[in-house]
Design an enzyme around this catalytic site. Structure first.
Site, PDB file in Angstrom:
ATOM      1  N   LYS A 165       0.795  -1.237   0.000  1.00 55.62           N
ATOM      2  CA  LYS A 165       0.000   0.000   0.000  1.00 55.62           C
ATOM      3  C   LYS A 165       0.828   1.290   0.000  1.00 55.62           C
ATOM      4  CE  LYS A 165      -2.166  -1.593   3.660  1.00 55.62           C
ATOM      5  NZ  LYS A 165      -3.080  -1.778   4.814  1.00 55.62           N
ATOM      6  N   ASP A 200      -5.580  -5.736  10.813  1.00 56.58           N
ATOM      7  CA  ASP A 200      -6.866  -5.017  10.891  1.00 56.58           C
ATOM      8  C   ASP A 200      -8.063  -5.916  10.588  1.00 56.58           C
ATOM      9  OD1 ASP A 200      -6.115  -5.162   8.236  1.00 56.58           O
ATOM     10  OD2 ASP A 200      -6.806  -3.152   7.718  1.00 56.58           O
TER      11      ASP A 200
HETATM   12 MG    MG Z   1      -7.431   0.593   8.051  1.00 63.31          MG
END
Ligand code: MG
Ligand code: ADP
Length: 465
Positions: A165, A200
Site C-alpha cells: 500500500k 486489521d
Molecule cells: Mg485501516
C-alpha cells in the site's frame, strides 16, 4: 466523427477487458478457495499466506478494564482508548484520535515512523480523563493493529513480511514490529505493554463478533484489501502446535496477493502494476482497492486523451501524473446525479486542468468510473463468496437443516464511503449466493471495528488476566 469512432473503440475495448460475467466470478471464487487450501497446507508456492493469527478465541462480551489500541495501516493512523464494563455495561466510554501519516515517513526509516507513532500515542495517553480507570500498580495495555503481512510468532509478537500500500521503509522487514513499537514507546517514556498484535482484518473480526455473535469473517476495503475468517483448527495442516481448546483459529488470508489467470487484467492494470512499488505483487488488491481504482480510471482517461483526443488536441499535462486522480474524487464524479454533471465537470477542471468539458466528455468519464468500480466491487464479492464456500456457508445445508445466519463484517473507507461500490458488491454477492442462501447473509459495516477489536483482544490477552 473520426474522434467519436476512436472514443467508442477504446471504450469498447475497456468494457471487454474489464468485464466480470458471473460465470467468471464463480471461477475466480473457486481458484481463491484452492489457493486458501494451499496456504493452509503451507505450500511454498501458494499465493495466499493464510497467516495464523494466534487468536483462537474471539471476544465474548465479558472483557473489562481500560485498554488502548493503535491502528497503523494506510494513510491514517488511529489511537483509541476504551473502558470496557463487562457483559452488563459493555463499552462504557471510548475516545479516539486520527492522525494522517506524513508521506515522507511512509518511505523513510523504521525508527522515524515508530518514533512518530509513539509520540502521538504518548500525547494521547496524557489526555486520559478521570472516567478511565487503571487499577493501582498496573501497566497500561495496548492492542496493536498493524495492517501489513506479518509472520505472527505469538499473539503479541510477529515479524514484518513486506510493506504494501505505498509503504516502503528500509530495515523493518524481518523485524518484530512489537519490539520496534515497544522501544519507541520507551524512548517516549511511555509505560505501556503491547499484549496483542493483530491485523486489521482480525481486529475487525473481533470487533464485529463483540457486536454480533454470528460474525464469521471480516473484510477490509480501504487503501488496500484483505480478509480474515474463523477456520477449524484441524483444517490447518501447517499448524503444528496444540489444538486450541475452542477448536478454532482466526486466519488472516492476505487475499490482496491473490493472482489468477482468471482475473480480468487489462493493459491498464498491467502498466499500473509494472510501474508500482511492488510489481507482480498484490494483483487482486490492485484491481479492487481504494489506492488503485482512481489510478486505473486516470490511465484509461489518458488513453482516451492520447488516442481519441478526449480533452482536445493536446493531452492535459496533469493527466500524465500518476495517482493524481484519487478514488474519493472518482467516487464523487461517479455519484454526480445532476443533469449537467456539474460536480464531475468541476472535478475534471481541478484534477485534470480542463475547464468547460462537454456533457459528452463528462458522461464518458462517468462511464469509465462505473466500469472500474463495478469490476472492483464484483471481484470483491467473488472473494467473499469464496470464503463463504470455504466455510460451507454458501448454500442451504443438504440435510435440510435451516441455513445458519452468517454475518460478514466489512470496514474500510472504500466500502464505507463509495456507495455505488458497496451496493454493487452486495448485489453481486446475493446473485452469487442465490435467493435462499443470500437471505441469511448479512454484510455489516463494522465502522472502525478494528480499533475496538484490538482493544478487546488486548483485554483477553492481558498479562493480568
Ligand atoms: Mg485501516
Ligand atoms: P486505511 O485503509 O488506509 O486503513 P481507510 O479504511 O480509512 O484507511 O480507507 C481509506 C481509503 O478509502 C482511502 O485511501 C480511499 O482510497 C478510500 N476512500 C476514502 N473515502 C472515500 C470516498 N469518499 N470514496 C471512495 N473511496 C474512499
Amino acid at each position: 466523427a473520426e474522434r467519436k469512432k476512436k472514443v467508442a473503440a477504446v471504450i469498447e475495448e475497456v468494457e471487454r477487458t474489464l468485464a466480470t460475467p458471473t460465470a467468471l466470478l464463480r471461477g475466480i471464487s473457486d481458484a481463491l478457495v484452492l489457493e486458501m487450501e494451499r496456504g493452509l497446507r503451507g505450500d511454498i508456492h501458494s499465493q495466499l499466506k493464510m497467516l495464523i493469527s494466534y487468536v483462537d478465541n474471539l471476544p465474548t462480551g465479558d472483557e473489562h478494564g481500560l485498554f488502548y489500541a493503535l491502528d497503523l495501516g494506510g494513510t491514517n493512523f488511529r489511537v483509541l482508548r476504551v473502558q470496557l464494563g463487562g457483559r452488563e455495561k459493555r463499552v462504557v466510554k471510548q475516545q479516539y484520535e486520527e492522525v494522517s501519516i506524513p508521506p515522507h515517513l511512509m518511505i523513510g526509516t523504521s525508527l522515524e515512523l515508530f518514533d512518530f507513532i509513539a509520540a502521538v500515542l504518548a500525547k494521547f495517553v496524557d489526555t486520559e480523563g478521570d472516567e478511565y480507570h487503571l487499577p493501582v500498580g498496573r501497566q497500561r495495555e495496548l492492542g496493536f493493529t498493524f495492517s501489513f503481512p506479518v509472520n505472527q510468532l505469538s499473539i503479541s509478537s510477529g515479524t514484518l513480511i513486506k510493506w504494501t500500500k505505498g509503504f516502503s521503509i528500509n530495515g523493518t522487514v524481518g523485524e518484530d514490529v512489537v519490539a520496534e513499537l515497544s522501544k519507541a514507546m520507551e524512548r517516549q517514556g511511555l509505560d505501556m505493554k503491547v499484549t496483542a498484535l493483530v491485523n486489521d482484518t482480525v481486529g475487525t473480526l473481533a470487533g464485529g463478533r463483540y457486536m454480533d455473535n454470528d460474525v464469521v469473517a471480516a473484510v477490509i476495503l480501504g487503501t488496500g484489501t484483505n480478509a480474515a475468517y474463523v477456520e477449524h483448527a484441524n483444517a490447518i495442516p501447517k499448524w503444528t502446535g496444540l489444538l486450541p481448546k475452542s477448536g478454532n483459529m482466526v486466519i488472516n488470508t492476505e487475499w490482496g496477493s491473490f493472482k489468477s489467470d482468471k482475473l480480468p487484467l487489462s493493459e491498464y492494470d498491467k502498466a499500473l502494476d509494472f510501474e508500482s512499488l511492488n510489481p507482480g505483487e498484490q494483483i487482486y488488491e490492485k484491481l479492487i482497492s481504494g489506492m488503485y481504482l482512481g489510478e486505473i480510471v486516470r490511465r484509461i482517461l489518458l488513453k482516451l486523451a492520447h488516442d481519441a483526443a478526449l480533452f482536445g488536441d493536446v493531452v492535459p499535462a496533469k493527466l500524465e501524473l500518476p495517482f493524481v486522480l484519487r478514488t474519493p474524487d472518482m467516487s464523487a464524479m461517479h455519484h454526480d446525479a445532476s443533469h449537467d454533471l456539474k460536480i464531475l465537470g468541476s472535478k475534471l477542471k481541478d484534477i485534470v486542468g480542463v475547464a468547460d468539458t462537454s456533457l459528452e466528455v463528462r458522461y464518458i468519464t462517468r462511464h469509465i468510473c462505473d466500469i472500474v468500480a463495478e469490476r472492483g466491487a464484483r471481484l470483491a464479492a467473488a472473494g467473499i463468496y469464496g470464503i463463504l464456500k470455504k466455510l460451507g456457508r454458501d448454500k442451504v445445508p443438504a440435510d435440510g437443516s435451516p441455513m445458519p445466519r452468517t454475518v460478514v463484517a466489512l470496514d474500510g473507507g472504500l466500502y464505507e464511503h463509495y456507495k455505488k461500490f458497496s451496493s454493487c458488491l452486495e448485489a453481486t454477492l446475493s446473485d452469487l449466493l442465490g435467493e435462499e442462501a443470500s437471505s441469511s447473509l448479512v454484510a455489516k459495516l463494522a465502522n472502525d471495528g478494528s480499533g475496538i477489536g484490538a482493544a478487546l483482544l488486548a483485554a483477553s490477552h492481558s498479562q493480568y488476566a
